[in-house]
Design an enzyme around this catalytic site. Structure first.
Site, short mmCIF file in Angstrom:
data_model
loop_
_atom_site.label_atom_id
_atom_site.label_comp_id
_atom_site.label_asym_id
_atom_site.label_seq_id
_atom_site.Cartn_x
_atom_site.Cartn_y
_atom_site.Cartn_z
N LYS A 52 0.66 -1.37 0.10
CA LYS A 52 0.14 -0.07 0.02
C LYS A 52 1.00 1.24 0.02
O LYS A 52 2.03 1.04 0.42
CB LYS A 52 -0.76 -0.13 1.27
CG LYS A 52 -0.16 -0.06 2.69
CD LYS A 52 -1.16 -0.34 3.72
CE LYS A 52 -0.13 -0.30 5.18
NZ LYS A 52 -1.24 -0.87 6.38
N ARG A 150 -10.05 -0.23 15.56
CA ARG A 150 -9.90 0.70 14.07
C ARG A 150 -11.05 0.04 13.23
O ARG A 150 -11.94 0.88 13.30
CB ARG A 150 -8.63 0.60 13.83
CG ARG A 150 -8.29 1.47 12.71
CD ARG A 150 -6.76 1.82 12.38
NE ARG A 150 -6.12 0.54 11.49
CZ ARG A 150 -5.15 0.43 11.31
NH1 ARG A 150 -4.14 1.30 11.23
NH2 ARG A 150 -4.67 -0.73 10.63
N TYR A 274 17.04 30.12 7.05
CA TYR A 274 15.76 30.78 7.58
C TYR A 274 15.54 30.96 9.03
O TYR A 274 15.95 29.94 9.89
CB TYR A 274 14.65 30.10 7.12
CG TYR A 274 14.38 30.09 5.73
CD1 TYR A 274 13.97 31.46 5.07
CD2 TYR A 274 14.16 29.07 5.11
CE1 TYR A 274 14.01 31.48 3.57
CE2 TYR A 274 13.89 29.23 3.49
CZ TYR A 274 13.63 30.30 2.90
OH TYR A 274 13.43 30.40 1.64
N MET A 322 12.64 24.30 1.58
CA MET A 322 11.74 23.44 0.77
C MET A 322 12.78 22.52 -0.11
O MET A 322 12.61 21.25 -0.41
CB MET A 322 11.07 24.25 -0.19
CG MET A 322 10.14 23.42 -1.07
SD MET A 322 9.04 24.31 -2.07
CE MET A 322 8.20 25.36 -0.99
C1 LIG Z 1 -0.33 -1.75 6.98
C2 LIG Z 1 -0.79 -3.03 7.35
C3 LIG Z 1 -0.08 -4.25 7.43
C4 LIG Z 1 1.49 -4.20 7.35
O1 LIG Z 1 1.88 -3.56 8.58
P1 LIG Z 1 3.69 -3.30 8.89
O2 LIG Z 1 3.40 -2.71 10.20
O3 LIG Z 1 3.98 -2.45 7.77
O4 LIG Z 1 4.25 -4.62 8.52
C5 LIG Z 1 -0.72 -5.34 7.65
N1 LIG Z 1 -1.95 -5.39 8.06
C6 LIG Z 1 -2.91 -4.38 8.13
C7 LIG Z 1 -4.08 -4.64 8.01
C8 LIG Z 1 -2.32 -3.08 7.53
O5 LIG Z 1 -2.86 -2.08 7.48
#
Ligand SMILES: *Cc1c(COP(=O)(O)O)cnc(C)c1O
Length: 379
Positions: A52, A150, A274, A322
């Site tokens: 992701k 969650r 800055y 930046m």
């Molecule tokens: C992002 C995620 C993972 C992976 O988590 P890591 O800590 O990066 O290994 C696994 N399961 C779910 C549901 C996630 O949202």
């Protein structure tokens, strides 16, 4: 009369051969190595590699192609999964947040994408839609809230939800999944309690179970069930407080590099950048490197954050701009413009930089901006 333009000026304009400025080198052999570490830790599990958020900033399609050893891939959103399919990625794909609408559920059916089901509304969409194509049933993972609060259905509702989904001809429940809230702290008893809750729900139903994220794979024995879902460890960063990635046998995949573009011989008392928040304690060289928050380098990184110049640690000084940062070059007094600078990766763990900036490796990796080219290497 106006002089004719010189040949040099009229020559066709082409981009320079070598890109300068920030680049993220993506070491695909380190990625394969880290997948091997996960596999050895969970030898009886199948591995769903989490890609992701553009593979945590590493480039989702390139990473997906470099992980033929994974049994499946997971993303957060249906749009990400469709992006993988359109790029020709054919294996099992799971959307961790599930469908966001009835239309997305139908798209998941068309593209052969598995979805999590974590709330009543998603169950209802499956009942309404999934019968449309019973030749290629929609694969579902029922997500249970075992303590993170969650996403997930209440454990008490699971028997009823499984019965309802089981009655949908176009859908097939592949398993039960849950997510660990505190697995980054191996001392926290919640993780094993969450595992026991999911095991109890799955008992006698013949369903696959999926619990572990990276921290679970590394530190929670009870979470290494039929499927594990490692993310951050594949990219070579440690999710465990108090354990470095190197200790865990992981290799960094992304190395963020740039160059020095200026070296200023400054005087004692000269204020830097800055706000002039830092002043030279003595006559000294200060370097300017071409990277800033516009590239995803954290603006919160304080004076003292380590940066490598020609492989030697040189602390960041003053505020992050930046497009640029300032470096104390006293450790490399002969440094000059063009010298290589490493922000994190090989030789400088991203967790160390994240810790200085008050965040975690995940955020630094994900937020490298689109201005930074990703260069895949297999060295
Ligand atoms: C992002 C995620 C993972 C992976 O988590 P890591 O800590 O990066 O290994 C696994 N399961 C779910 C549901 C996630 O949202």
């Amino acid at each position: 009369m106006i002089a004719p333009a010189s040949a040099a000026v009229t020559a066709p304009i082409t981009a320079p051969a070598a890109v300068t400025g920030p680049r993220a080198r993506i070491d695909l052999s380190a990625l394969a190595h880290n997948l091997g570490v996960a596999r050895r830790l969970a030898p009886h599990s199948r591995t769903c590699a989490v890609v992701k958020a553009d593979a945590y900033g590493h480039g989702m399609v390139a990473v997906a192609r470099a992980l033929p050893g994974a049994d499946g891939l997971a993303v957060a959103r249906v749009s990400e999964a469709i992006g993988l399919r359109e790029a020709g990625i054919a294996g099992p794909l799971l959307v961790l947040e599930g469908a966001g609408s009835r239309e997305e559920l139908l798209a998941a059916v068309r593209y052969g994408i598995q979805v999590a089901v974590h709330r009543e509304g998603q169950v209802a969409w499956v009942e309404e839609c999934a019968g449309l194509d019973d030749r290629a049933p929609l694969g579902l993972w029922v997500k249970v809230d075992t303590g993170m609060h969650r996403l997930g259905l209440d454990p008490g509702s699971i028997p009823d939800v499984l019965a309802r989904l089981g009655a949908c001809p176009g859908a097939r429940v592949l398993g039960l999944m849950t997510h660990l809230a505190n697995a980054d702290n191996p001392e926290d008893p919640l993780s094993e309690a969450q595992c026991r809750r999911l095991q109890a729900l799955g008992a006698g139903r013949g369903l696959a179970l999926s619990i572990a994220n990276s921290a679970g794979v590394l530190a929670v024995a009870g979470s290494r069930t039929d499927w594990v879902r490692p993310g951050i460890m594949l990219y070579g960063a440690s999710p465990l407080s108090g354990h470095s990635a190197a200790d865990l046998g992981l290799r960094p995949v992304m190395t963020l590099v740039t160059e020095l573009i200026a070296v200023q011989p400054l005087r004692r008392g000269d204020a830097i950048g800055y706000g002039g928040t830092w002043s030279c304690p003595e006559d000294m060289p200060v370097g300017v490197a071409a990277v800033g928050y516009g590239d995803g380098y954290p603006r919160q990184a304080p004076t003292g954050t380590p940066v490598l110049v020609r492989g030697r640690p040189c602390p960041l000084v003053g505020r992050v701009s930046m497009d640029m940062i300032h470096l104390d070059l006293r450790p490399v007094p002969d440094a000059c413009p063009g010298d290589p600078v490493t922000l994190w990766g090989e030789g400088l763990p991203v967790e160390d930089v994240a810790g200085r900036a008050g965040t975690i490796s995940y955020e630094l990796l994900c937020r490298v901006t689109s201005r930074v080219p990703r260069e895949q290497v297999t060295a």
